[in-house]
Motif scaffolding. Sequence first.
Motif, mmCIF file in Angstrom:
data_model
loop_
_atom_site.group_PDB
_atom_site.id
_atom_site.type_symbol
_atom_site.label_atom_id
_atom_site.label_comp_id
_atom_site.label_asym_id
_atom_site.label_seq_id
_atom_site.Cartn_x
_atom_site.Cartn_y
_atom_site.Cartn_z
ATOM 1 N N GLU A 36 -78.627 8.544 8.945
ATOM 2 C CA GLU A 36 -79.162 8.973 7.651
ATOM 3 C C GLU A 36 -78.101 9.470 6.687
ATOM 4 O OE1 GLU A 36 -80.276 10.512 10.587
ATOM 5 O OE2 GLU A 36 -81.908 9.088 10.896
ATOM 6 N N ASP A 37 -76.865 9.573 7.121
ATOM 7 C CA ASP A 37 -75.819 10.155 6.286
ATOM 8 C C ASP A 37 -75.464 9.276 5.095
ATOM 9 O OD1 ASP A 37 -75.608 12.437 7.845
ATOM 10 O OD2 ASP A 37 -74.023 11.608 9.095
ATOM 11 N N THR A 38 -75.092 9.951 4.015
ATOM 12 C CA THR A 38 -74.703 9.282 2.769
ATOM 13 C C THR A 38 -73.407 9.918 2.264
ATOM 14 O OG1 THR A 38 -75.861 10.855 1.339
ATOM 15 C CG2 THR A 38 -77.149 8.958 2.156
ATOM 16 N N GLU A 39 -72.925 9.406 1.144
ATOM 17 C CA GLU A 39 -71.744 9.991 0.510
ATOM 18 C C GLU A 39 -72.008 11.438 0.111
ATOM 19 O OE1 GLU A 39 -70.487 7.389 -2.642
ATOM 20 O OE2 GLU A 39 -69.759 5.878 -1.221
ATOM 21 N N LYS A 40 -73.247 11.764 -0.201
ATOM 22 C CA LYS A 40 -73.610 13.143 -0.545
ATOM 23 C C LYS A 40 -73.319 14.078 0.634
ATOM 24 C CE LYS A 40 -77.483 15.969 -2.122
ATOM 25 N NZ LYS A 40 -78.901 15.991 -2.467
ATOM 26 N N ALA A 42 -71.101 13.558 3.055
ATOM 27 C CA ALA A 42 -69.651 13.606 3.222
ATOM 28 C C ALA A 42 -69.014 14.531 2.193
ATOM 29 C CB ALA A 42 -69.062 12.202 3.125
ATOM 30 N N LYS A 43 -69.436 14.425 0.948
ATOM 31 C CA LYS A 43 -68.889 15.279 -0.115
ATOM 32 C C LYS A 43 -69.249 16.737 0.141
ATOM 33 C CE LYS A 43 -68.513 15.863 -5.094
ATOM 34 N NZ LYS A 43 -67.230 16.494 -4.900
ATOM 35 N N TYR A 44 -70.485 16.996 0.529
ATOM 36 C CA TYR A 44 -70.916 18.365 0.819
ATOM 37 C C TYR A 44 -70.018 18.997 1.888
ATOM 38 C CZ TYR A 44 -73.529 22.122 3.039
ATOM 39 O OH TYR A 44 -73.876 23.322 3.614
ATOM 40 N N LEU A 45 -69.797 18.289 2.982
ATOM 41 C CA LEU A 45 -68.985 18.844 4.067
ATOM 42 C C LEU A 45 -67.511 18.962 3.682
ATOM 43 C CD1 LEU A 45 -70.613 17.370 7.272
ATOM 44 C CD2 LEU A 45 -70.631 19.745 6.479
ATOM 45 N N SER A 75 -58.021 15.011 10.716
ATOM 46 C CA SER A 75 -59.399 14.534 10.797
ATOM 47 C C SER A 75 -59.474 13.373 11.785
ATOM 48 C CB SER A 75 -59.848 14.071 9.401
ATOM 49 O OG SER A 75 -61.125 13.500 9.437
ATOM 50 N N VAL A 76 -60.362 13.526 12.780
ATOM 51 C CA VAL A 76 -60.492 12.518 13.830
ATOM 52 C C VAL A 76 -61.959 12.101 13.929
ATOM 53 C CG1 VAL A 76 -60.225 12.065 16.295
ATOM 54 C CG2 VAL A 76 -58.535 13.464 15.099
ATOM 55 N N LEU A 105 -68.079 6.071 5.675
ATOM 56 C CA LEU A 105 -68.334 7.465 5.318
ATOM 57 C C LEU A 105 -67.224 8.398 5.803
ATOM 58 C CD1 LEU A 105 -72.189 7.718 5.769
ATOM 59 C CD2 LEU A 105 -70.873 7.802 3.643
ATOM 60 N N TYR A 106 -66.642 8.094 6.945
ATOM 61 C CA TYR A 106 -65.502 8.874 7.436
ATOM 62 C C TYR A 106 -64.334 8.756 6.449
ATOM 63 C CZ TYR A 106 -61.370 9.855 10.348
ATOM 64 O OH TYR A 106 -60.182 10.323 10.830
ATOM 65 N N ASP A 107 -64.042 7.550 5.991
ATOM 66 C CA ASP A 107 -62.969 7.343 5.012
ATOM 67 C C ASP A 107 -63.275 8.067 3.704
ATOM 68 O OD1 ASP A 107 -61.542 5.792 6.810
ATOM 69 O OD2 ASP A 107 -62.186 3.878 5.940
ATOM 70 N N TYR A 108 -64.531 7.994 3.265
ATOM 71 C CA TYR A 108 -64.941 8.677 2.037
ATOM 72 C C TYR A 108 -64.763 10.192 2.186
ATOM 73 C CZ TYR A 108 -67.755 10.218 -1.902
ATOM 74 O OH TYR A 108 -68.171 10.826 -3.059
ATOM 75 N N PHE A 109 -65.163 10.738 3.314
ATOM 76 C CA PHE A 109 -65.006 12.160 3.610
ATOM 77 C C PHE A 109 -63.533 12.567 3.489
ATOM 78 C CE2 PHE A 109 -63.955 15.164 7.097
ATOM 79 C CZ PHE A 109 -64.661 16.278 6.671
ATOM 80 N N ASN A 110 -62.639 11.787 4.085
ATOM 81 C CA ASN A 110 -61.208 12.088 4.019
ATOM 82 C C ASN A 110 -60.675 11.975 2.595
ATOM 83 O OD1 ASN A 110 -60.955 12.656 6.784
ATOM 84 N ND2 ASN A 110 -60.742 10.492 7.263
ATOM 85 N N GLN A 111 -61.173 11.000 1.843
ATOM 86 C CA GLN A 111 -60.767 10.846 0.441
ATOM 87 C C GLN A 111 -61.182 12.069 -0.374
ATOM 88 O OE1 GLN A 111 -62.515 7.182 -0.924
ATOM 89 N NE2 GLN A 111 -61.274 5.932 0.444
#
Length: 147
Positions: A36-40, A42-45, A75-76, A105-111
């Motif tokens: 269910e995860d989204t870019e939202k 990832a950005k929140y975390l 980040s792993v 989403l992992y890449d987006y989180f790191n970005q």
Amino acid sequence: MRVVVQRCKDAKVTVDETVTGEIGKGLMLLVGVTHEDTEKDAKYLADKIAGLRIFEDDAGKMNYSVTETEGAILSVSQFTLYGDCRKGRRPNFMGAAAPVEAERLYDYFNQELRAGGLQVETGVFGAMMDVSLTNWGPVTLILDSRG
């Protein structure tokens, strides 16, 4: 999205005997993505982690963030954070997102972490990795974008 946050004095990740990411003082993150995860999420975390006050001030109070202490992030990716061990003895990983979406989403989180001015080192998504760290405190927290 689920992240295990560990305050560390140093951390590194190795793939096939090659160091792919290494930091000194900062945060070691194990990052899991579910369906269910989204870019939202990832950005929140990413925002939460960048501002998380878990580094001590001169009085010994946790008043500083990794950003304020000029720390770094390792980040792993960690799909096993969505392992379900309630039945039987072998974990079920059906809660983890499909690899293509999880990696996106992992890449987006790191970005997002980098966009906040943080140095971010990583492992290799989907690879067998050796991770080591000196957990400082120890301080370990579990964050989940779903509450």
